[in-house]
Motif scaffolding. Structure first.
Motif, mmCIF file in Angstrom:
data_model
loop_
_atom_site.group_PDB
_atom_site.id
_atom_site.type_symbol
_atom_site.label_atom_id
_atom_site.label_comp_id
_atom_site.label_asym_id
_atom_site.label_seq_id
_atom_site.Cartn_x
_atom_site.Cartn_y
_atom_site.Cartn_z
ATOM 1 N N LEU A 280 0.839 -1.214 0.000
ATOM 2 C CA LEU A 280 0.000 0.000 0.000
ATOM 3 C C LEU A 280 0.870 1.259 0.000
ATOM 4 C CD1 LEU A 280 -2.956 1.033 0.025
ATOM 5 C CD2 LEU A 280 -2.662 1.401 2.475
ATOM 6 N N ARG A 281 2.014 1.194 0.669
ATOM 7 C CA ARG A 281 2.935 2.335 0.680
ATOM 8 C C ARG A 281 3.326 2.688 -0.755
ATOM 9 N NH1 ARG A 281 6.330 0.222 3.872
ATOM 10 N NH2 ARG A 281 5.686 1.114 5.854
ATOM 11 N N LYS A 282 3.624 1.628 -1.545
ATOM 12 C CA LYS A 282 3.995 1.863 -2.946
ATOM 13 C C LYS A 282 2.816 2.400 -3.753
ATOM 14 C CE LYS A 282 7.638 -1.608 -3.193
ATOM 15 N NZ LYS A 282 8.035 -2.921 -3.720
ATOM 16 N N VAL A 283 1.641 1.852 -3.516
ATOM 17 C CA VAL A 283 0.443 2.298 -4.224
ATOM 18 C C VAL A 283 0.221 3.792 -3.980
ATOM 19 C CG1 VAL A 283 -2.093 2.191 -4.147
ATOM 20 C CG2 VAL A 283 -0.749 0.071 -4.358
ATOM 21 N N ALA A 284 0.301 4.206 -2.727
ATOM 22 C CA ALA A 284 0.067 5.617 -2.387
ATOM 23 C C ALA A 284 1.118 6.500 -3.049
ATOM 24 C CB ALA A 284 0.078 5.799 -0.869
ATOM 25 N N GLY A 285 2.366 6.038 -3.013
ATOM 26 C CA GLY A 285 3.443 6.821 -3.618
ATOM 27 C C GLY A 285 3.270 6.946 -5.120
ATOM 28 N N ALA A 286 2.919 5.840 -5.759
ATOM 29 C CA ALA A 286 2.745 5.852 -7.214
ATOM 30 C C ALA A 286 1.570 6.745 -7.605
ATOM 31 C CB ALA A 286 2.542 4.422 -7.723
ATOM 32 N N ALA A 287 0.517 6.728 -6.794
ATOM 33 C CA ALA A 287 -0.655 7.561 -7.084
ATOM 34 C C ALA A 287 -0.261 9.036 -7.035
ATOM 35 C CB ALA A 287 -1.768 7.268 -6.073
ATOM 36 N N VAL A 288 0.437 9.416 -5.984
ATOM 37 C CA VAL A 288 0.851 10.816 -5.844
ATOM 38 C C VAL A 288 1.740 11.233 -7.007
ATOM 39 C CG1 VAL A 288 2.388 12.298 -4.483
ATOM 40 C CG2 VAL A 288 0.559 11.025 -3.357
ATOM 41 N N ARG A 289 2.664 10.379 -7.391
ATOM 42 C CA ARG A 289 3.586 10.749 -8.472
ATOM 43 C C ARG A 289 2.866 10.873 -9.811
ATOM 44 N NH1 ARG A 289 8.389 11.354 -7.153
ATOM 45 N NH2 ARG A 289 9.276 11.132 -9.244
ATOM 46 N N LEU A 290 1.935 9.947 -10.060
ATOM 47 C CA LEU A 290 1.201 10.040 -11.329
ATOM 48 C C LEU A 290 0.342 11.301 -11.352
ATOM 49 C CD1 LEU A 290 -0.111 7.827 -13.821
ATOM 50 C CD2 LEU A 290 -1.984 8.926 -12.587
ATOM 51 N N LEU A 291 -0.353 11.555 -10.258
ATOM 52 C CA LEU A 291 -1.281 12.688 -10.235
ATOM 53 C C LEU A 291 -0.549 14.016 -10.352
ATOM 54 C CD1 LEU A 291 -3.807 11.393 -7.550
ATOM 55 C CD2 LEU A 291 -4.219 11.628 -10.016
ATOM 56 N N LYS A 292 0.535 14.164 -9.617
ATOM 57 C CA LYS A 292 1.168 15.480 -9.671
ATOM 58 C C LYS A 292 1.829 15.716 -11.029
ATOM 59 C CE LYS A 292 5.579 14.950 -7.292
ATOM 60 N NZ LYS A 292 6.438 15.614 -6.322
ATOM 61 N N GLY A 293 2.208 14.645 -11.694
ATOM 62 C CA GLY A 293 2.699 14.769 -13.066
ATOM 63 C C GLY A 293 1.619 15.315 -13.995
ATOM 64 N N ARG A 294 0.378 15.200 -13.568
ATOM 65 C CA ARG A 294 -0.734 15.736 -14.373
ATOM 66 C C ARG A 294 -1.381 16.941 -13.707
ATOM 67 N NH1 ARG A 294 -3.315 10.302 -16.964
ATOM 68 N NH2 ARG A 294 -1.284 9.305 -17.269
ATOM 69 N N SER A 295 -0.617 17.587 -12.860
ATOM 70 C CA SER A 295 -1.076 18.826 -12.201
ATOM 71 C C SER A 295 -2.275 18.632 -11.285
ATOM 72 C CB SER A 295 -1.391 19.922 -13.229
ATOM 73 O OG SER A 295 -0.282 20.110 -14.047
ATOM 74 N N ILE A 296 -2.474 17.423 -10.805
ATOM 75 C CA ILE A 296 -3.545 17.174 -9.832
ATOM 76 C C ILE A 296 -2.860 17.047 -8.473
ATOM 77 C CG2 ILE A 296 -5.399 15.606 -9.136
ATOM 78 C CD1 ILE A 296 -5.320 14.674 -12.175
ATOM 79 N N ARG A 297 -3.234 17.920 -7.535
ATOM 80 C CA ARG A 297 -2.452 17.992 -6.303
ATOM 81 C C ARG A 297 -3.250 17.822 -5.028
ATOM 82 N NH1 ARG A 297 0.695 21.274 -9.818
ATOM 83 N NH2 ARG A 297 -0.575 23.139 -9.528
ATOM 84 N N ARG A 298 -4.514 17.352 -5.166
ATOM 85 C CA ARG A 298 -5.325 17.067 -3.973
ATOM 86 C C ARG A 298 -6.010 15.739 -4.211
ATOM 87 N NH1 ARG A 298 -6.269 22.431 -1.929
ATOM 88 N NH2 ARG A 298 -8.244 21.951 -0.960
ATOM 89 N N ALA A 299 -5.653 14.746 -3.391
ATOM 90 C CA ALA A 299 -6.224 13.423 -3.617
ATOM 91 C C ALA A 299 -6.579 12.761 -2.298
ATOM 92 C CB ALA A 299 -5.235 12.549 -4.378
ATOM 93 N N ALA A 300 -7.493 11.804 -2.394
ATOM 94 C CA ALA A 300 -7.870 11.014 -1.226
ATOM 95 C C ALA A 300 -7.714 9.545 -1.570
ATOM 96 C CB ALA A 300 -9.313 11.308 -0.843
ATOM 97 N N LEU A 301 -6.996 8.818 -0.730
ATOM 98 C CA LEU A 301 -6.872 7.369 -0.918
ATOM 99 C C LEU A 301 -7.918 6.707 -0.045
ATOM 100 C CD1 LEU A 301 -5.434 4.770 -1.884
ATOM 101 C CD2 LEU A 301 -3.778 5.114 -0.060
ATOM 102 N N TYR A 302 -8.781 5.936 -0.683
ATOM 103 C CA TYR A 302 -9.871 5.332 0.079
ATOM 104 C C TYR A 302 -9.481 3.934 0.550
ATOM 105 C CZ TYR A 302 -14.548 4.966 1.834
ATOM 106 O OH TYR A 302 -15.609 4.870 2.685
ATOM 107 N N LEU A 303 -9.530 3.733 1.865
ATOM 108 C CA LEU A 303 -9.205 2.432 2.446
ATOM 109 C C LEU A 303 -10.516 1.717 2.757
ATOM 110 C CD1 LEU A 303 -6.374 3.493 4.936
ATOM 111 C CD2 LEU A 303 -6.145 2.597 2.614
ATOM 112 N N ASP A 304 -10.921 0.786 1.894
ATOM 113 C CA ASP A 304 -12.149 0.092 2.275
ATOM 114 C C ASP A 304 -11.857 -1.056 3.217
ATOM 115 O OD1 ASP A 304 -13.109 0.249 -1.133
ATOM 116 O OD2 ASP A 304 -11.176 -0.439 -0.405
#
Ligand code: BES
Ligand code: MN
Ligand code: ZN
Length: 483
Positions: free
Chosen positions: A79-103
């Motif tokens: 999950l640590r990697k998933v969160a990191g990869a999500a942040v890196r992909l999003l900020k590369g596309r100028s998206i800088r506010r995200a929520a990771l949902y833990l079901d």
């Protein structure tokens, strides 16, 4: 980066993007994903990334689905990697506010902590000196979200923040070039950090080290105009239970030219990272100051610059270490073990009952293990066992390397007690054997992080450059102490 925690149904989460983990072989009813899965467009393979717009029933405008691989192989490190990869992909596309949902399955404390860590570690860029920043601007806001009624994850997220910020602090130090981080400046940074977080900091200067007889450390410093420093950081618990005292020793060579046994020019610029072991111990102390383990922990960072100046030591020189052993310096490029010898001996004298050192010690460990595993050597298998479980929990890969008496014959000098290098073979082992001569009889583990402290190529969840490896393992080891 602002880090938040929300308890909301998935549909109600507000963010520029909401992030979900999808697993291999799982039907998925959330947010209209079934359709994409059936079409084979989302498979759930580890770190597969799918960015969707206007997903069914979500308030958030975008949905990022990140593959988690096989559910049975998924845990907090993934999950640590998933969160990191999500942040890196999003900020590369100028998206800088995200929520990771833990079901449901992911709503535990260790997952929440890993999510917070992954986001902060993924956001790190070694771009302090770039006027145009890498990979867009820094992330603004990361939210860990879970269903209403989930047990309190606040403390876990906070722990994640402390640990990841400390790991990033170590990475910042490693990234500093040697003209901006001399031994003196490294000591200053450690001192500032200690003042900010309530640790004791003492810096031993050249005169003090001379009084103490640290001839092995001082010999390395001779070739540089920059004076050496032995940085000592102390954490003491309010009420110590038991009699253990953990000592962390980190190699702090702010630049390694090799000295008179000079290195080839090609790639030498990377040798600014030869203080990564020291940075890891300073980073771990920064976290421990805030997390407050039950045992005393002291860090020792011998900091020197290895240069071929006029007064540099020469091959063939014989130095006397603090513990009285004499060393024939065959190769001035094997400097890490020379400074660690005195630091280990000093750490024992300061009452440490258990020792761990971290050092970018040998090219040979990179030959043996590549850039994947840290090599670990020990004089006490039970003590290493404890460190390995800490590493496993933290998702840091560490491999037990051999260190037996058979290797002793590799280190023979006709003129001193020890040479500072062995022969051609088993270079990482002979380096470790050399250290053992100074760590014995204390239970000790040596971590050779030469292959793992620096990433030559970015990963989906990490920038290229300094990794901050070993920080989390050292913190875990102290936090989960059992007498
Ligand atoms: N700092 C280097 C080890 C190193 C090499 C770290 C490559 C990161 C990447 C260390 O001080 C060194 O120079 N070791 C020598 C030892 C040799 C002279 C016995 C080496 O590994 O070549
Ligand atoms: Mn060297
Ligand atoms: Zn070195």
């Amino acid at each position: 980066m602002e880090l938040n925690l929300r308890y909301q149904p998935l549909e109600a989460v507000e963010a520029d993007a909401v992030v979900l983990v999808a697993f291999e072989g799982q039907k998925d009813a959330r947010a209209g994903l079934a359709e994409w899965i059936e079409a084979g467009e989302i498979t759930g393979k580890m770190l597969e990334m799918t960015l969707l717009h206007q997903a069914a029933g979500l308030r958030a405008r975008r949905l990022l689905v990140v593959g988690g691989g096989k559910p049975e192989a998924f845990g907090p490190p993934e999950l640590r990697k998933v969160a990191g990869a999500a942040v890196r992909l999003l900020k590369g596309r100028s998206i800088r506010r995200a929520a990771l949902y833990l079901d449901a399955g992911l709503a535990g404390a260790e997952y929440a902590r890993a999510a917070a860590e992954g986001a902060l570690l993924g956001d790190y860029e070694p771009d302090r000196y770039k006027t145009t920043k890498n990979n867009g601007q820094a992330f603004e806001q990361f939210t860990v979200a879970a269903a209403p009624g989930t047990s309190d994850l606040g403390e876990a997220v906070e722990r994640g923040r402390v640990i990841a910020e400390s790991q990033n602090f170590a990475r910042e130090l490693v990234n500093e070039p040697a003209n901006r981080l001399t031994p003196t400046l490294l000591a200053e940074r450690a001192r500032e950090m200690a003042a900010a977080h309530g640790l004791e900091c003492e810096v031993l200067d050249q005169d003090r080290m001379r009084q103490l007889g640290m001839g092995s450390l001082l010999g390395v410093a001779m070739g540089s105009a920059e004076p050496p420093a032995l940085i000592v950081l102390r954490y003491r618990p309010a009420a110590a239970s038991g009699s253990s005292h953990l000592g962390l020793v980190g190699k702090g060579v702010t630049f390694d030219t090799g000295g008179i046994s000079i290195k080839p020019a090609d790639g030498m610029e990377k040798m600014k990272y030869d203080m990564a072991g020291g940075a890891a111990t300073i980073g771990a102390m920064r976290a421990l100051a805030q997390l407050k383990p039950a045992i005393p922990v002291t860090a020792f960072i011998p900091a020197v610059e290895n240069m071929p100046g006029q007064r540099a030591q020469r091959p063939g020189d014989i130095v006397t270490s603090m513990c009285g052993k004499t060393i024939e310096v065959i190769n001035t490029d094997a400097e890490g073990r020379l400074i660690l010898a005195d630091a280990l001996c000093y750490a024992r004298g300061q009452g440490c009952t258990h020792l761990v050192d971290a050092a970018t010690l040998t090219g040979a460990i990179v030959v043996a293990l590549g850039h994947i595993y840290v090599g670990a050597f020990t004089n006490d298998d039970a003590w290493l066992g404890r460190l390995l479980s800490a590493a496993r929990a933290e998702g840091e890969k560490i491999w037990h390397m051999p260190l037996e008496d058979d290797y002793k014959d590799y280190l023979k000098s006709a003129f001193a007690d020890l040479p500072n290098v062995g022969g051609r073979w088993g270079g990482a082992v002979t380096a470790a054997w050399f250290l053992k001569e100074f760590a014995d009889p204390a239970p000790w583990v040596h971590l050779d992080i030469a292959g793992t402290a620096w990433l030559d190529d970015a990963k989906p969840y990490s920038a290229k450059g300094p990794t901050g490896v070993a920080v989390r393992t050292l913190v875990n080891l102290a936090m989960n102490w059992k007498e």
